[in-house]
Design a protein around this motif. Sequence first.
Motif, PDB file in Angstrom:
ATOM      1  N   UNK A 189       6.091   3.018   8.270  1.00 56.54           N
ATOM      2  CA  UNK A 189       4.839   2.323   8.596  1.00 56.54           C
ATOM      3  C   UNK A 189       4.474   2.568  10.052  1.00 56.54           C
ATOM      4  N   UNK A 190       3.228   2.991  10.256  1.00 57.38           N
ATOM      5  CA  UNK A 190       2.694   3.225  11.599  1.00 57.38           C
ATOM      6  C   UNK A 190       1.564   2.240  11.845  1.00 57.38           C
ATOM      7  N   UNK A 191       1.732   1.361  12.838  1.00 57.80           N
ATOM      8  CA  UNK A 191       0.720   0.352  13.148  1.00 57.80           C
ATOM      9  C   UNK A 191      -0.339   0.929  14.085  1.00 57.80           C
ATOM     10  N   UNK A 192      -1.482   0.260  14.132  1.00 54.32           N
ATOM     11  CA  UNK A 192      -2.599   0.750  14.944  1.00 54.32           C
ATOM     12  C   UNK A 192      -2.281   0.760  16.436  1.00 54.32           C
ATOM     13  N   UNK A 193      -1.330  -0.068  16.879  1.00 51.36           N
ATOM     14  CA  UNK A 193      -0.960  -0.080  18.294  1.00 51.36           C
ATOM     15  C   UNK A 193       0.147   0.915  18.629  1.00 51.36           C
ATOM     16  N   UNK A 194       0.533   1.761  17.667  1.00 50.64           N
ATOM     17  CA  UNK A 194       1.534   2.795  17.925  1.00 50.64           C
ATOM     18  C   UNK A 194       2.939   2.430  17.492  1.00 50.64           C
ATOM     19  N   UNK A 195       3.209   1.153  17.183  1.00 51.46           N
ATOM     20  CA  UNK A 195       4.543   0.766  16.723  1.00 51.46           C
ATOM     21  C   UNK A 195       4.812   1.380  15.349  1.00 51.46           C
ATOM     22  N   UNK A 196       6.082   1.696  15.107  1.00 47.89           N
ATOM     23  CA  UNK A 196       6.452   2.274  13.817  1.00 47.89           C
ATOM     24  C   UNK A 196       7.789   1.709  13.370  1.00 47.89           C
ATOM     25  N   UNK A 197       8.014   1.733  12.054  1.00 46.90           N
ATOM     26  CA  UNK A 197       9.257   1.200  11.501  1.00 46.90           C
ATOM     27  C   UNK A 197       9.451   1.761  10.102  1.00 46.90           C
ATOM     28  N   UNK A 198      10.622   1.514   9.535  1.00 46.74           N
ATOM     29  CA  UNK A 198      10.948   1.884   8.162  1.00 46.74           C
ATOM     30  C   UNK A 198      11.159   0.589   7.373  1.00 46.74           C
TER      31      UNK A 198
ATOM     32  N   UNK B  29       8.781  14.769   3.130  1.00 44.12           N
ATOM     33  CA  UNK B  29       7.493  14.785   2.433  1.00 44.12           C
ATOM     34  C   UNK B  29       7.149  13.344   2.069  1.00 44.12           C
ATOM     35  N   UNK B  30       5.896  12.941   2.320  1.00 41.60           N
ATOM     36  CA  UNK B  30       5.497  11.559   2.044  1.00 41.60           C
ATOM     37  C   UNK B  30       3.996  11.476   1.828  1.00 41.60           C
ATOM     38  N   UNK B  31       3.595  10.480   1.054  1.00 40.39           N
ATOM     39  CA  UNK B  31       2.175  10.242   0.771  1.00 40.39           C
ATOM     40  C   UNK B  31       1.720   8.993   1.516  1.00 40.39           C
ATOM     41  N   UNK B  32       0.644   9.085   2.315  1.00 41.97           N
ATOM     42  CA  UNK B  32       0.188   7.928   3.114  1.00 41.97           C
ATOM     43  C   UNK B  32      -0.717   6.992   2.325  1.00 41.97           C
ATOM     44  N   UNK B  33      -0.732   5.731   2.761  1.00 41.11           N
ATOM     45  CA  UNK B  33      -1.587   4.699   2.160  1.00 41.11           C
ATOM     46  C   UNK B  33      -2.064   3.773   3.271  1.00 41.11           C
ATOM     47  N   UNK B  34      -3.392   3.575   3.369  1.00 37.45           N
ATOM     48  CA  UNK B  34      -3.932   2.679   4.388  1.00 37.45           C
ATOM     49  C   UNK B  34      -3.824   1.236   3.920  1.00 37.45           C
ATOM     50  N   UNK B  35      -3.282   0.373   4.796  1.00 39.21           N
ATOM     51  CA  UNK B  35      -3.083  -1.028   4.456  1.00 39.21           C
ATOM     52  C   UNK B  35      -4.232  -1.872   4.983  1.00 39.21           C
ATOM     53  N   UNK B  36      -4.297  -3.121   4.514  1.00 37.29           N
ATOM     54  CA  UNK B  36      -5.386  -4.023   4.903  1.00 37.29           C
ATOM     55  C   UNK B  36      -5.357  -4.352   6.397  1.00 37.29           C
ATOM     56  N   UNK B  37      -4.179  -4.265   7.038  1.00 38.97           N
ATOM     57  CA  UNK B  37      -4.084  -4.536   8.470  1.00 38.97           C
ATOM     58  C   UNK B  37      -4.342  -3.294   9.312  1.00 38.97           C
ATOM     59  N   UNK B  38      -4.874  -2.227   8.673  1.00 39.53           N
ATOM     60  CA  UNK B  38      -5.228  -0.967   9.318  1.00 39.53           C
ATOM     61  C   UNK B  38      -4.005  -0.125   9.685  1.00 39.53           C
ATOM     62  N   UNK B  39      -2.826  -0.533   9.245  1.00 43.33           N
ATOM     63  CA  UNK B  39      -1.654   0.315   9.442  1.00 43.33           C
ATOM     64  C   UNK B  39      -1.606   1.354   8.318  1.00 43.33           C
TER      65      UNK B  39
END
Length: 654
Positions: A316-325, A395-405
């Motif tokens: 997960x990549x957040x709009x402020x640049x933070x990322x996590x698994x 390899x991964x498929x992205x999905x936009x979340x409601x919080x814009x992450x």
Amino acid sequence: MTKRKSQGFPPIPSNESRRLAALLRFELLDTPAEAMFDNITAMAAQLCETPIALISLVDAERQWFKSRQGLDASETPRELAFCAHAINGESLFEVENALLDPRFRDNPLVTGAPDIRFYAGMPLADSEGHNLGTLCVIDRQPRQLNVQQKGALKLLAQQAINLFELRLQARQQREQAALHKAILSSVGTAVLITDMEGVIRQVSPGVLPLLGYEVDDLIGQSLGLVLPDEDRQLQPDPARASINCGSEQASQRETSARHRKGQRIPVLFSLAPVAIDGSQQMGYLCVLNDLSYREEALQRLQHIAEQLPGVVYQFQLHSDGRSCFPYASEGLRDVYGLQPEDVQKDASLVFARIYPDDLAAVTASIQASAENLSVWHQEYRFLHPTKGPIWLEGRATPQRRSDDSILWHGFITDITQRKHLEQMKSEFVSTVSHELRTPLTSIAGSLALINGEALGPVPDAMREMLLIAQSNSQRLRQLIDDLLDMDKLLAGKMSFVPQRLDLDSFLTDCATSHQGFARQHDVQIDYAGGIVTSVMADPVRLQQVLSNLLSNALKFSPAGSRVLLSAQALGGHVRVSVADQGPGVPADFVDRLFEKFSQADASDRRQKGGTGLGLAISKELMERMGGAIGFHPRPEGGAVFWIDLPALLQDETL
């Protein structure tokens, strides 16, 4: 219209459509008599000393009597109704002597039964000001109401409209109660309604499959019966009974509920206050949603993930640049040398161990995938804490979340062994190619001298075999040259000397140099010329790319057709295209068009020769020169291969 005027036809209220809609909303028309309304008309007749009293509702074509005293008829036409006149005002409508009133003297209700002489009607207006009808009193003698009687009639009319409203509210409440009962009976989850002390008053059938209780077993029991001891704080607090519902907030949390047999069931527990229209709180609505399926799904996912090579993960990549698994299978320990909990909230430990030379490419590929919501695919090196440098493929498929992450779902595998085998294969091919090149050059040269009769005339019996040998040696030499070029490109050892090239002159020379090959295949090369643009490129490598494209086009074009070489400026770059009239590229081969050793016809019976490396080499060469290569089919048949090169402005210098 004239007839209606002569009969004193009552005017239509300005809000007629809304008035009729309001009348229908109360659902009073054509309903049985009700004592509460009959009591009002009886009192009106008594107080006003009249033989007739009515609660009249004026419909589109008639007046209908919800209650009547002293009259047998249940309705009359609207055009004859005195009440149809009364609903046009807001106060008492009184006719002292109908025979003297030009609006009513010819009315059949006046000239015949019931022989109306006196009429007084008070409009029945709902809360929005729609006059639904009247409370009226009627006499067969001319007369007039006194002040007390008028006041009484007004009060009774208000009471009638209040009963209308109460009747409507009662009906709506019955409907809501029926709906509530139906929902409570059909809902699949466990729903409990308690009073302010937490005593269960209503229960849905969903408690049986979830908690093992019959509905009757829980009625009158405390909510604490189904909650574990440590979660008793979730029960309704009697101390809050006096708090207005408007200030209460619903609460929700994950906990466990107690089954009738004692085991714990994971649930999502929701607690919300119950009140009506902002009145004092009456109790609580408690909902228990079963989360057992989620636990089972997580266990199944974990078992499946444990059998897969590499790691299955969510990134997960957040709009402020933070990322996590948020999720990573146990394979993370083998692939990254980290525990899943180490990166569940912060992925910085992973990025800190990506090979420094590959970090920028990995970061850029993630950003591009996030911007375009395209599949992320990357090969990169990783500094494993115990294995040292390893190669990984993700390899991964992205999905936009409601919080814009952005949330990726994918997998990562260790491809170190594959990379090692590829390197061994490349080194083997390179070694063999170098070892074969010198003797093959000598063989090809010797055959060329023999066939050129430099050593004397070639016997007719040997000529065909020698020509075949020379042709095959040339093809083998081309294969070795392509292999060595690819080896140099992959190793980064191929040199490039970019120069400023006059594109028109360069393309003219390319077309001219391929005329002989075109004649062999009975195909014509057309180049329109005239482009006034310079490009920056290595002339040798650019010639190699265009030669490959032109040779392919000529080789696959039918006899008598044409190959078109063209160029056009497109913004900051120039596109050079080679279009043919051949069979085109099969749709299932397009994705592999620029891969190494790929050929649309890979069988040993193919009619056109080739190494399957030409387009792959051309792609590498174009990318090293800052350009691009691509393909699209011609609408009229055939194929168009194109290359893009950065254009130089007139005042740019080397």
